[in-house]
Write a protein that holds these residues in place. Structure first.
Motif, PDB file in Angstrom:
ATOM      1  N   ASP A  22       9.995  -4.893  35.869  1.00 52.12           N
ATOM      2  CA  ASP A  22      10.412  -4.756  34.478  1.00 52.12           C
ATOM      3  C   ASP A  22      10.996  -6.067  33.950  1.00 52.12           C
ATOM      4  O   ASP A  22      10.772  -6.443  32.793  1.00 52.12           O
ATOM      5  CB  ASP A  22      11.440  -3.638  34.348  1.00 52.12           C
ATOM      6  CG  ASP A  22      10.811  -2.251  34.393  1.00 52.12           C
ATOM      7  OD1 ASP A  22       9.565  -2.160  34.353  1.00 52.12           O
ATOM      8  OD2 ASP A  22      11.548  -1.262  34.463  1.00 52.12           O
ATOM      9  N   VAL A  23      11.751  -6.765  34.789  1.00 52.49           N
ATOM     10  CA  VAL A  23      12.290  -8.069  34.388  1.00 52.49           C
ATOM     11  C   VAL A  23      11.159  -9.048  34.083  1.00 52.49           C
ATOM     12  O   VAL A  23      11.181  -9.758  33.067  1.00 52.49           O
ATOM     13  CB  VAL A  23      13.203  -8.646  35.485  1.00 52.49           C
ATOM     14  CG1 VAL A  23      13.594 -10.092  35.161  1.00 52.49           C
ATOM     15  CG2 VAL A  23      14.456  -7.803  35.646  1.00 52.49           C
ATOM     16  N   ALA A  24      10.173  -9.092  34.972  1.00 53.70           N
ATOM     17  CA  ALA A  24       9.039 -10.001  34.776  1.00 53.70           C
ATOM     18  C   ALA A  24       8.342  -9.724  33.450  1.00 53.70           C
ATOM     19  O   ALA A  24       7.983 -10.653  32.704  1.00 53.70           O
ATOM     20  CB  ALA A  24       8.066  -9.879  35.946  1.00 53.70           C
ATOM     21  N   HIS A  25       8.156  -8.462  33.134  1.00 56.52           N
ATOM     22  CA  HIS A  25       7.510  -8.089  31.871  1.00 56.52           C
ATOM     23  C   HIS A  25       8.352  -8.531  30.672  1.00 56.52           C
ATOM     24  O   HIS A  25       7.818  -9.051  29.685  1.00 56.52           O
ATOM     25  CB  HIS A  25       7.263  -6.585  31.822  1.00 56.52           C
ATOM     26  CG  HIS A  25       5.923  -6.184  32.348  1.00 56.52           C
ATOM     27  ND1 HIS A  25       4.780  -6.207  31.581  1.00 56.52           N
ATOM     28  CD2 HIS A  25       5.530  -5.761  33.578  1.00 56.52           C
ATOM     29  CE1 HIS A  25       3.748  -5.810  32.302  1.00 56.52           C
ATOM     30  NE2 HIS A  25       4.171  -5.529  33.521  1.00 56.52           N
ATOM     31  N   LEU A  26       9.650  -8.296  30.736  1.00 53.82           N
ATOM     32  CA  LEU A  26      10.506  -8.664  29.608  1.00 53.82           C
ATOM     33  C   LEU A  26      10.526 -10.166  29.388  1.00 53.82           C
ATOM     34  O   LEU A  26      10.466 -10.644  28.247  1.00 53.82           O
ATOM     35  CB  LEU A  26      11.924  -8.141  29.843  1.00 53.82           C
ATOM     36  CG  LEU A  26      12.131  -6.632  29.696  1.00 53.82           C
ATOM     37  CD1 LEU A  26      13.560  -6.261  30.066  1.00 53.82           C
ATOM     38  CD2 LEU A  26      11.826  -6.176  28.284  1.00 53.82           C
ATOM     39  N   LEU A  27      10.623 -10.932  30.462  1.00 55.14           N
ATOM     40  CA  LEU A  27      10.656 -12.387  30.331  1.00 55.14           C
ATOM     41  C   LEU A  27       9.330 -12.911  29.799  1.00 55.14           C
ATOM     42  O   LEU A  27       9.303 -13.818  28.952  1.00 55.14           O
ATOM     43  CB  LEU A  27      10.998 -13.025  31.675  1.00 55.14           C
ATOM     44  CG  LEU A  27      12.400 -12.712  32.223  1.00 55.14           C
ATOM     45  CD1 LEU A  27      12.590 -13.384  33.586  1.00 55.14           C
ATOM     46  CD2 LEU A  27      13.482 -13.156  31.259  1.00 55.14           C
ATOM     47  N   ALA A  28       8.234 -12.340  30.281  1.00 57.30           N
ATOM     48  CA  ALA A  28       6.925 -12.743  29.771  1.00 57.30           C
ATOM     49  C   ALA A  28       6.796 -12.407  28.286  1.00 57.30           C
ATOM     50  O   ALA A  28       6.229 -13.179  27.497  1.00 57.30           O
ATOM     51  CB  ALA A  28       5.813 -12.074  30.568  1.00 57.30           C
ATOM     52  N   GLY A  29       7.340 -11.258  27.902  1.00 58.27           N
ATOM     53  CA  GLY A  29       7.301 -10.859  26.513  1.00 58.27           C
ATOM     54  C   GLY A  29       8.102 -11.775  25.611  1.00 58.27           C
ATOM     55  O   GLY A  29       7.848 -11.849  24.402  1.00 58.27           O
ATOM     56  N   GLU A  30       9.065 -12.496  26.196  1.00 53.85           N
ATOM     57  CA  GLU A  30       9.870 -13.465  25.446  1.00 53.85           C
ATOM     58  C   GLU A  30       9.253 -14.857  25.464  1.00 53.85           C
ATOM     59  O   GLU A  30       9.861 -15.806  24.983  1.00 53.85           O
ATOM     60  CB  GLU A  30      11.287 -13.517  26.018  1.00 53.85           C
ATOM     61  CG  GLU A  30      12.113 -12.286  25.723  1.00 53.85           C
ATOM     62  CD  GLU A  30      12.460 -12.146  24.247  1.00 53.85           C
ATOM     63  OE1 GLU A  30      12.630 -13.190  23.579  1.00 53.85           O
ATOM     64  OE2 GLU A  30      12.560 -11.003  23.770  1.00 53.85           O
ATOM     65  N   GLY A  31       8.055 -14.960  26.039  1.00 55.56           N
ATOM     66  CA  GLY A  31       7.354 -16.238  26.019  1.00 55.56           C
ATOM     67  C   GLY A  31       7.544 -17.106  27.235  1.00 55.56           C
ATOM     68  O   GLY A  31       7.058 -18.247  27.271  1.00 55.56           O
ATOM     69  N   SER A  32       8.238 -16.596  28.245  1.00 55.20           N
ATOM     70  CA  SER A  32       8.386 -17.368  29.481  1.00 55.20           C
ATOM     71  C   SER A  32       7.098 -17.292  30.305  1.00 55.20           C
ATOM     72  O   SER A  32       6.360 -16.307  30.235  1.00 55.20           O
ATOM     73  CB  SER A  32       9.549 -16.834  30.321  1.00 55.20           C
ATOM     74  OG  SER A  32      10.783 -17.102  29.723  1.00 55.20           O
ATOM     75  N   ARG A  33       6.870 -18.329  31.088  1.00 54.69           N
ATOM     76  CA  ARG A  33       5.756 -18.335  32.037  1.00 54.69           C
ATOM     77  C   ARG A  33       6.306 -17.820  33.354  1.00 54.69           C
ATOM     78  O   ARG A  33       7.164 -18.450  33.963  1.00 54.69           O
ATOM     79  CB  ARG A  33       5.209 -19.754  32.173  1.00 54.69           C
ATOM     80  CG  ARG A  33       4.642 -20.300  30.868  1.00 54.69           C
ATOM     81  CD  ARG A  33       4.355 -21.778  30.938  1.00 54.69           C
ATOM     82  NE  ARG A  33       5.582 -22.555  31.141  1.00 54.69           N
ATOM     83  CZ  ARG A  33       5.636 -23.884  31.082  1.00 54.69           C
ATOM     84  NH1 ARG A  33       4.553 -24.590  30.866  1.00 54.69           N
ATOM     85  NH2 ARG A  33       6.787 -24.499  31.268  1.00 54.69           N
ATOM     86  N   VAL A  34       5.810 -16.677  33.771  1.00 60.13           N
ATOM     87  CA  VAL A  34       6.459 -15.925  34.841  1.00 60.13           C
ATOM     88  C   VAL A  34       5.682 -16.018  36.149  1.00 60.13           C
ATOM     89  O   VAL A  34       4.469 -15.781  36.185  1.00 60.13           O
ATOM     90  CB  VAL A  34       6.619 -14.445  34.439  1.00 60.13           C
ATOM     91  CG1 VAL A  34       7.224 -13.643  35.589  1.00 60.13           C
ATOM     92  CG2 VAL A  34       7.485 -14.325  33.195  1.00 60.13           C
ATOM     93  N   ALA A  35       6.400 -16.325  37.213  1.00 53.71           N
ATOM     94  CA  ALA A  35       5.851 -16.269  38.564  1.00 53.71           C
ATOM     95  C   ALA A  35       6.385 -15.015  39.243  1.00 53.71           C
ATOM     96  O   ALA A  35       7.600 -14.867  39.413  1.00 53.71           O
ATOM     97  CB  ALA A  35       6.238 -17.507  39.363  1.00 53.71           C
ATOM     98  N   VAL A  36       5.498 -14.109  39.580  1.00 50.50           N
ATOM     99  CA  VAL A  36       5.858 -12.885  40.289  1.00 50.50           C
ATOM    100  C   VAL A  36       5.777 -13.164  41.782  1.00 50.50           C
ATOM    101  O   VAL A  36       4.698 -13.460  42.309  1.00 50.50           O
ATOM    102  CB  VAL A  36       4.911 -11.733  39.902  1.00 50.50           C
ATOM    103  CG1 VAL A  36       5.207 -10.498  40.746  1.00 50.50           C
ATOM    104  CG2 VAL A  36       5.027 -11.418  38.417  1.00 50.50           C
ATOM    105  N   VAL A  37       6.899 -13.072  42.463  1.00 51.82           N
ATOM    106  CA  VAL A  37       6.957 -13.407  43.888  1.00 51.82           C
ATOM    107  C   VAL A  37       7.277 -12.149  44.697  1.00 51.82           C
ATOM    108  O   VAL A  37       8.279 -11.481  44.447  1.00 51.82           O
ATOM    109  CB  VAL A  37       8.009 -14.492  44.169  1.00 51.82           C
ATOM    110  CG1 VAL A  37       7.992 -14.873  45.650  1.00 51.82           C
ATOM    111  CG2 VAL A  37       7.764 -15.720  43.296  1.00 51.82           C
ATOM    112  N   ALA A  38       6.423 -11.836  45.645  1.00 51.95           N
ATOM    113  CA  ALA A  38       6.651 -10.705  46.541  1.00 51.95           C
ATOM    114  C   ALA A  38       5.758 -10.882  47.761  1.00 51.95           C
ATOM    115  O   ALA A  38       5.003 -11.862  47.864  1.00 51.95           O
ATOM    116  CB  ALA A  38       6.375  -9.378  45.835  1.00 51.95           C
ATOM    117  N   ARG A  39       5.788  -9.929  48.678  1.00 57.41           N
ATOM    118  CA  ARG A  39       5.069 -10.086  49.940  1.00 57.41           C
ATOM    119  C   ARG A  39       3.691  -9.449  49.965  1.00 57.41           C
ATOM    120  O   ARG A  39       2.834  -9.864  50.743  1.00 57.41           O
ATOM    121  CB  ARG A  39       5.907  -9.494  51.082  1.00 57.41           C
ATOM    122  CG  ARG A  39       7.180 -10.263  51.389  1.00 57.41           C
ATOM    123  CD  ARG A  39       7.977  -9.615  52.486  1.00 57.41           C
ATOM    124  NE  ARG A  39       8.522  -8.333  52.066  1.00 57.41           N
ATOM    125  CZ  ARG A  39       9.308  -7.572  52.820  1.00 57.41           C
ATOM    126  NH1 ARG A  39       9.629  -7.963  54.048  1.00 57.41           N
ATOM    127  NH2 ARG A  39       9.770  -6.429  52.370  1.00 57.41           N
TER     128      ARG A  39
END
Length: 265
Positions: A22-39
């Motif tokens: 949800d954080v990744a979606h919100l930040l992307a929605g604000e125009g940030s370029r988002v790196a989703v990091v997980a395993r």
């Protein structure tokens, strides 16, 4: 509200599921370029595709954030794709339930400390130099309300013993780096309705329905809101703490728990 982070690079650990997603979606929605990091590749790919489908910019990075070498590689991959991450959301999980008498192997406590605290040390060392050079940075840790007020009846002696060390680390770092325009905060969720929490309550309290969970939250857990929180209710606060407007909020421990914490301070 425009959070003032358009074009910023954000690295969200655990960004493929739950609160992190949800954080990744919100930040992307604000125009940030988002790196989703997980395993897990499938989960990361799904999260990235979901962001892109909504018009956001995202890339996936596979890494175990408890491994220092993988942390450094992940940050390097993000830097190569989008530039240095000046917004970082950090979280890790370690779950070995049991009361103190149940867990005699001291290495379990060591493993927990390495997961919760040493992982954040690796991440901070990897991202702070670029933030300092830029004169701007946001670091938000997703912790747990039990780090401040341990809850005995959920039988997590190991987590209760080791989570507070992360809070102490981040408060220290926040003091040292505030002068460079960098904020460091901890968001502490209470009972949040993630799949892990629902499964835990089913296995340990026999709760199957939302109505049963609501009754248990009020009568057993002592949550005045009489319900579990929703992941987006945590994510929205984290997004704000990543914003330009939150530049004077640092070194804080902010609980989002429906009133579960009983102290006025």
């Amino acid at each position: 509200m425009d959070l003032g982070i358009t074009g910023r690079t954000a690295l969200v650990t655990g960004g493929s599921k739950g609160i992190g997603r949800d954080v990744a979606h919100l930040l992307a929605g604000e125009g940030s370029r988002v790196a989703v990091v997980a395993r897990t590749k499938a989960d990361v790919d799904d999260a990235v595709a979901s962001i892109r489908d909504q018009g956001g910019t995202a890339v996936g990075v596979l890494a175990d954030m408890t491994d220092g070498e993988q942390v450094r590689r992940a940050v390097a991959e993000v830097r190569e794709a989008f530039g240095p991450p000046l917004i970082v959301v950090g979280q890790t999980k370690f779950t070995v339930p049991g009361d103190f008498a149940d867990i005699e192997d001291v290495s379990t406590y060591v493993d927990s400390f390495e997961t919760y605290t040493v992982s954040q040390i690796h991440l901070l060392h990897a991202v702070l130099p670029a933030m300092r050079e830029a004169g701007w940075g946001r670091f938000v840790h997703i912790g747990s309300a039990t780090a401040k007020e341990p809850v005995g009846n959920i039988h997590h002696a190991v987590a209760n013993a080791t989570r507070p060390s992360t809070t102490g680390l981040l408060k220290t770092v926040s003091d040292e780096y505030a002068r460079y325009g960098i904020t460091v905060n901890t968001v502490a969720p209470g009972w949040i309705e993630t799949q892990n929490a629902v499964d835990y309550l089913r296995a340990n309290a026999g709760l199957e329905t939302e109505e049963e969970r609501r009754a248990w939250m009020l009568g057993n857990a002592g949550v005045p809101a009489a319900r579990m929180g929703r992941p987006e209710e945590i994510a929205s606060l984290i997004a704000y703490l990543c914003s330009a407007q939150a530049g004077y909020v640092t070194g804080n421990w902010i609980e989002v728990d429906g009133g579960h914490h009983r102290s006025a301070f």
